[in-house]
Design an enzyme around this catalytic site. Structure first.
Site, PDB file in Angstrom:
ATOM      1  N   ARG A 125     -25.011   6.777  12.712  1.00 31.38           N
ATOM      2  CA  ARG A 125     -24.497   6.750  11.487  1.00 31.38           C
ATOM      3  C   ARG A 125     -23.297   5.953  11.346  1.00 31.38           C
ATOM      4  O   ARG A 125     -22.618   6.052  12.367  1.00 31.38           O
ATOM      5  CB  ARG A 125     -24.449   8.341  11.178  1.00 31.38           C
ATOM      6  CG  ARG A 125     -25.695   8.879  10.950  1.00 31.38           C
ATOM      7  CD  ARG A 125     -26.664   8.451   9.717  1.00 31.38           C
ATOM      8  NE  ARG A 125     -27.684   9.530   9.343  1.00 31.38           N
ATOM      9  CZ  ARG A 125     -28.832   9.261  10.267  1.00 31.38           C
ATOM     10  NH1 ARG A 125     -28.913   8.398  10.978  1.00 31.38           N
ATOM     11  NH2 ARG A 125     -29.823  10.310   9.705  1.00 31.38           N
ATOM     12  N   GLY A 154       0.881  -1.078   0.061  1.00 34.87           N
ATOM     13  CA  GLY A 154       0.004   0.037   0.021  1.00 34.87           C
ATOM     14  C   GLY A 154       0.803   1.233  -0.002  1.00 34.87           C
ATOM     15  O   GLY A 154       1.921   1.118   0.802  1.00 34.87           O
ATOM     16  N   THR A 178       4.644   2.124   5.708  1.00 32.58           N
ATOM     17  CA  THR A 178       2.961   1.656   5.698  1.00 32.58           C
ATOM     18  C   THR A 178       2.049   2.737   6.564  1.00 32.58           C
ATOM     19  O   THR A 178       2.836   3.076   7.376  1.00 32.58           O
ATOM     20  CB  THR A 178       2.815   0.347   6.085  1.00 32.58           C
ATOM     21  OG1 THR A 178       1.406   0.176   6.463  1.00 32.58           O
ATOM     22  CG2 THR A 178       3.724  -0.083   7.147  1.00 32.58           C
ATOM     23  N   ILE A 179       0.906   2.930   6.082  1.00 30.80           N
ATOM     24  CA  ILE A 179       0.263   3.930   7.045  1.00 30.80           C
ATOM     25  C   ILE A 179      -0.227   2.931   8.489  1.00 30.80           C
ATOM     26  O   ILE A 179      -0.443   3.669   9.449  1.00 30.80           O
ATOM     27  CB  ILE A 179      -1.040   4.591   6.575  1.00 30.80           C
ATOM     28  CG1 ILE A 179      -1.825   3.190   6.118  1.00 30.80           C
ATOM     29  CG2 ILE A 179      -0.703   5.532   5.352  1.00 30.80           C
ATOM     30  CD1 ILE A 179      -3.467   4.040   5.980  1.00 30.80           C
ATOM     31  N   ASP A 180      -0.124   1.759   8.394  1.00 27.72           N
ATOM     32  CA  ASP A 180      -0.710   0.856   9.357  1.00 27.72           C
ATOM     33  C   ASP A 180       0.061   0.857  10.736  1.00 27.72           C
ATOM     34  O   ASP A 180      -0.153   0.654  11.950  1.00 27.72           O
ATOM     35  CB  ASP A 180      -0.722  -0.573   9.161  1.00 27.72           C
ATOM     36  CG  ASP A 180      -1.711  -0.532   8.112  1.00 27.72           C
ATOM     37  OD1 ASP A 180      -2.525   0.297   7.664  1.00 27.72           O
ATOM     38  OD2 ASP A 180      -1.972  -1.835   7.530  1.00 27.72           O
ATOM     39  N   ASP A 222       2.621  -1.259  11.558  1.00 34.47           N
ATOM     40  CA  ASP A 222       2.687  -2.430  12.189  1.00 34.47           C
ATOM     41  C   ASP A 222       3.856  -3.177  12.284  1.00 34.47           C
ATOM     42  O   ASP A 222       3.946  -4.527  11.910  1.00 34.47           O
ATOM     43  CB  ASP A 222       1.487  -3.261  11.829  1.00 34.47           C
ATOM     44  CG  ASP A 222       1.311  -3.447  10.291  1.00 34.47           C
ATOM     45  OD1 ASP A 222       2.103  -2.729   9.700  1.00 34.47           O
ATOM     46  OD2 ASP A 222       0.477  -4.036   9.561  1.00 34.47           O
ATOM     47  N   ARG A 281      -5.395  -3.346   8.630  1.00 34.66           N
ATOM     48  CA  ARG A 281      -5.912  -4.551   8.455  1.00 34.66           C
ATOM     49  C   ARG A 281      -5.577  -5.566   9.658  1.00 34.66           C
ATOM     50  O   ARG A 281      -6.507  -6.348  10.192  1.00 34.66           O
ATOM     51  CB  ARG A 281      -5.062  -5.243   7.148  1.00 34.66           C
ATOM     52  CG  ARG A 281      -5.788  -6.280   6.443  1.00 34.66           C
ATOM     53  CD  ARG A 281      -5.151  -6.594   5.309  1.00 34.66           C
ATOM     54  NE  ARG A 281      -3.772  -5.937   5.262  1.00 34.66           N
ATOM     55  CZ  ARG A 281      -3.128  -5.631   4.074  1.00 34.66           C
ATOM     56  NH1 ARG A 281      -3.560  -5.835   3.096  1.00 34.66           N
ATOM     57  NH2 ARG A 281      -1.912  -5.322   4.061  1.00 34.66           N
ATOM     58  N   LYS A 318     -24.499  12.710  27.976  1.00 35.02           N
ATOM     59  CA  LYS A 318     -23.670  12.945  26.487  1.00 35.02           C
ATOM     60  C   LYS A 318     -24.770  12.612  25.584  1.00 35.02           C
ATOM     61  O   LYS A 318     -25.311  11.769  25.575  1.00 35.02           O
ATOM     62  CB  LYS A 318     -22.574  11.731  26.425  1.00 35.02           C
ATOM     63  CG  LYS A 318     -21.301  12.177  27.032  1.00 35.02           C
ATOM     64  CD  LYS A 318     -20.243  11.108  26.506  1.00 35.02           C
ATOM     65  CE  LYS A 318     -18.970  11.371  27.440  1.00 35.02           C
ATOM     66  NZ  LYS A 318     -17.746  11.220  26.483  1.00 35.02           N
ATOM     67  N   SER A 335     -23.896  13.090  22.036  1.00 38.85           N
ATOM     68  CA  SER A 335     -23.478  12.453  20.833  1.00 38.85           C
ATOM     69  C   SER A 335     -22.091  11.820  21.442  1.00 38.85           C
ATOM     70  O   SER A 335     -21.490  11.978  22.210  1.00 38.85           O
ATOM     71  CB  SER A 335     -23.091  13.489  20.054  1.00 38.85           C
ATOM     72  OG  SER A 335     -22.212  14.299  20.381  1.00 38.85           O
ATOM     73  N   VAL A 381      17.115   8.240  -1.194  1.00 38.47           N
ATOM     74  CA  VAL A 381      17.998   7.036  -1.499  1.00 38.47           C
ATOM     75  C   VAL A 381      18.725   7.491  -2.882  1.00 38.47           C
ATOM     76  O   VAL A 381      19.898   7.213  -2.813  1.00 38.47           O
ATOM     77  CB  VAL A 381      17.021   5.834  -1.963  1.00 38.47           C
ATOM     78  CG1 VAL A 381      17.856   4.659  -2.623  1.00 38.47           C
ATOM     79  CG2 VAL A 381      16.292   5.211  -0.506  1.00 38.47           C
ATOM     80  N   ARG A 386       1.179  -5.173  -5.305  1.00 36.37           N
ATOM     81  CA  ARG A 386       1.194  -6.141  -4.517  1.00 36.37           C
ATOM     82  C   ARG A 386       1.341  -7.647  -5.555  1.00 36.37           C
ATOM     83  O   ARG A 386       0.350  -7.716  -5.999  1.00 36.37           O
ATOM     84  CB  ARG A 386      -0.060  -6.501  -3.493  1.00 36.37           C
ATOM     85  CG  ARG A 386      -0.463  -5.269  -2.400  1.00 36.37           C
ATOM     86  CD  ARG A 386      -1.289  -5.666  -1.662  1.00 36.37           C
ATOM     87  NE  ARG A 386      -2.245  -4.649  -1.289  1.00 36.37           N
ATOM     88  CZ  ARG A 386      -1.405  -3.726   0.017  1.00 36.37           C
ATOM     89  NH1 ARG A 386      -0.700  -4.243   0.477  1.00 36.37           N
ATOM     90  NH2 ARG A 386      -2.457  -2.773   0.568  1.00 36.37           N
ATOM     91  N   ARG A 435      19.589  10.507  -3.860  1.00 37.34           N
ATOM     92  CA  ARG A 435      20.561  11.528  -3.592  1.00 37.34           C
ATOM     93  C   ARG A 435      21.564  10.821  -2.961  1.00 37.34           C
ATOM     94  O   ARG A 435      22.926  11.331  -3.017  1.00 37.34           O
ATOM     95  CB  ARG A 435      19.832  12.607  -3.205  1.00 37.34           C
ATOM     96  CG  ARG A 435      19.055  13.216  -4.071  1.00 37.34           C
ATOM     97  CD  ARG A 435      18.724  14.727  -3.831  1.00 37.34           C
ATOM     98  NE  ARG A 435      17.866  15.173  -4.820  1.00 37.34           N
ATOM     99  CZ  ARG A 435      17.251  16.386  -4.785  1.00 37.34           C
ATOM    100  NH1 ARG A 435      17.167  17.098  -3.601  1.00 37.34           N
ATOM    101  NH2 ARG A 435      16.321  16.938  -5.824  1.00 37.34           N
ATOM    102  N   GLY A 492       5.852  -2.450   3.618  1.00 37.36           N
ATOM    103  CA  GLY A 492       5.425  -3.058   4.619  1.00 37.36           C
ATOM    104  C   GLY A 492       5.831  -4.627   4.830  1.00 37.36           C
ATOM    105  O   GLY A 492       6.860  -5.003   3.946  1.00 37.36           O
ATOM    106  N   ASP A 493       5.314  -5.232   5.723  1.00 40.48           N
ATOM    107  CA  ASP A 493       5.731  -6.664   6.294  1.00 40.48           C
ATOM    108  C   ASP A 493       5.523  -7.536   4.731  1.00 40.48           C
ATOM    109  O   ASP A 493       6.547  -8.321   4.836  1.00 40.48           O
ATOM    110  CB  ASP A 493       4.968  -7.203   7.450  1.00 40.48           C
ATOM    111  CG  ASP A 493       3.506  -7.123   7.262  1.00 40.48           C
ATOM    112  OD1 ASP A 493       2.986  -6.490   6.320  1.00 40.48           O
ATOM    113  OD2 ASP A 493       2.884  -7.808   8.127  1.00 40.48           O
TER     114      ASP A 493
HETATM  115  O1  F6P Z   1      -1.473  -1.739   4.492  1.00 36.56           O
HETATM  116  C1  F6P Z   1      -1.810  -0.620   4.260  1.00 36.56           C
HETATM  117  C2  F6P Z   1      -3.532  -0.502   3.975  1.00 36.56           C
HETATM  118  O2  F6P Z   1      -3.876   0.593   4.130  1.00 36.56           O
HETATM  119  C3  F6P Z   1      -4.251  -1.273   4.850  1.00 36.56           C
HETATM  120  O3  F6P Z   1      -4.613  -0.625   6.387  1.00 36.56           O
HETATM  121  C4  F6P Z   1      -5.687  -1.674   4.433  1.00 36.56           C
HETATM  122  O4  F6P Z   1      -6.180  -2.942   4.872  1.00 36.56           O
HETATM  123  C5  F6P Z   1      -4.973  -2.131   2.903  1.00 36.56           C
HETATM  124  O5  F6P Z   1      -3.857  -1.399   2.706  1.00 36.56           O
HETATM  125  C6  F6P Z   1      -5.878  -1.787   1.769  1.00 36.56           C
HETATM  126  O6  F6P Z   1      -5.239  -2.412   0.496  1.00 36.56           O
HETATM  127  P1  F6P Z   1      -5.878  -1.947  -0.674  1.00 36.56           P
HETATM  128  O7  F6P Z   1      -5.607  -0.444  -1.086  1.00 36.56           O
HETATM  129  O8  F6P Z   1      -4.792  -2.815  -1.686  1.00 36.56           O
HETATM  130  O9  F6P Z   1      -7.175  -2.290  -0.979  1.00 36.56           O
END
Ligand code: F6P
Length: 344
Positions: A268, A31, A146-148, A150, A192, A234, A236, A43, A92, A45, A122-123
């Site tokens: 919602r 991702g 990776t934004i995750d 993890d 994920r 509360k 909301s 990298v 991927r 430079r 990522g991993d």
């Molecule tokens: O690994 C980063 C991620 O954004 C996960 O948080 C998410 O589950 C996944 O990629 C979504 O992947 P795609 O863009 O292939 O649907």
């Protein structure tokens, strides 16, 4: 005196000179994450600084298999530090997991005289690099993008900080509507296999509950705590749900809660989705990407192999691929407690 000199640790410049690597490559995979471009720039430079040729590989492992390489120069990475996405594109690749795919990749890298590769991802990216390193003699160095967040072996991954800021901005906006209409919102964020985005953005936006895969979720307890909030005036509430939450996504959980709520809240659901992956990287992500990019490249040029560069306590550390991909990154339990106290 002479003995002392011999024992002296070699400088990075000396090690790089000794290895005499002439050409390496860089790619992004998995991702996309904001800051990947800043890392590519670092990298490219760093290679040029050390007089090493650098190729960019398009679309991650898929591009290695297709031989989709392009020349990179310091000028080809001008004006990208502030851009989200990745100029090398990302993918991927299932084919890279096959024997034939790996063979073709090796053949193409050899044909291009590539002596080492920087993999930003990522991993899944590092698992691929590790498998490859078991069979072939071209070294890889990983940079966690990776934004995750993890990955084991780094406090933060490239893109995480930007994603958090995007999420918090979105939740703040939803909070306005939740408050104006006395509503209960379920907001699903990415992650994920991990709840880092949900936990951090939940604390920053004052979420009433945060549901993540690392903790057990009990819907009755959730209803009870929302009810308790209702009784204490509360009007909301916001419940953050990590995509990987084992009980279900925001839609399923909202449905389960609604069935037990007897119409007390107007409910919602918002799924933030891929809005979290794009946008200009924050200052933190640009600096992290630049620091990791430089040090990962210098490690590769100095003869290191099959490790990931990370940042722990503001220091660059290297972790081997097996550890980086097999160890689970622990969620900070103290943050869970903090979120509970502050949602009172
Ligand atoms: O690994 C980063 C991620 O954004 C996960 O948080 C998410 O589950 C996944 O990629 C979504 O992947 P795609 O863009 O292939 O649907």
């Amino acid at each position: 005196m002479a003995e002392k000199k011999e024992n002296k640790e070699k400088t990075i410049e000396e090690k790089i000179k000794e290895q005499n690597i002439k050409k390496v490559a860089v790619f992004t995979s998995g991702g996309d994450a904001p800051g990947m471009n800043a890392c590519i720039r670092a990298v490219v430079r760093t290679c040029s600084y050390h007089g090493v040729q650098i190729k960019g590989i398009m679309r991650g492992y898929a591009g290695i298999i297709d031989g989709d390489f392009k020349n990179m120069t310091p000028r080809s990475v001008s004006n990208i530090i502030q851009r989200g996405g990745t100029i090398l594109k990302s993918a991927r690749s299932e084919e890279f997991k096959t024997k034939e795919g790996m063979e073709q990749a090796y053949f193409n890298l050899k044909a291009e005289r590539i002596e080492g590769v920087i993999a930003i991802g990522g991993d899944g990216t590092f698992r691929g690099a590790y498998e490859f390193s078991q069979k072939y003699d071209i070294p890889f160095i990983g940079v966690p993008g990776t934004i995750d967040n993890d990955m084991f072996g780094t406090d933060f991954t490239i893109g995480y900080d930007t994603a958090l800021n995007t999420v918090v901005e979105c939740i703040d906006k939803i909070r306005d509507t939740a408050h104006a209409h006395d509503r209960l919102f379920f907001i699903e964020v990415m992650g994920r296999d991990a709840g880092f985005i949900a936990l951090y953005s939940g604390i920053a936006s004052g979420a009433e509950a945060i549901l993540i895969p690392e903790t057990e979720t009990n819907i009755d307890n959730l209803v009870e705590s929302l009810d308790y909030g209702w009784r204490r005036k509360k009007t909301s509430s916001i419940v953050l749900v990590a995509e990987g939450e084992e009980v279900g996504g925001a839609i399923e959980i909202a449905k389960m809660v609604k069935e037990r709520m007897n119409g007390r809240y107007d409910i919602r659901v918002t799924i933030l989705g891929h809005i979290q992956r794009g946008g200009a990287p924050t200052c933190n992500d640009r600096v992290l990407a630049s620091r990791l990019g430089v040090r990962a490249t210098e490690a590769l040029l100095a003869g290191e192999r099959n490790i990931m560069a990370g940042m722990i306590n503001n220091k660059i550390v290297f972790t081997d691929f097996v550890k980086a991909t097999k160890h689970n990154t622990e969620i900070n339990r103290d943050l869970l407690r903090i979120s509970e106290i502050l949602s009172y």
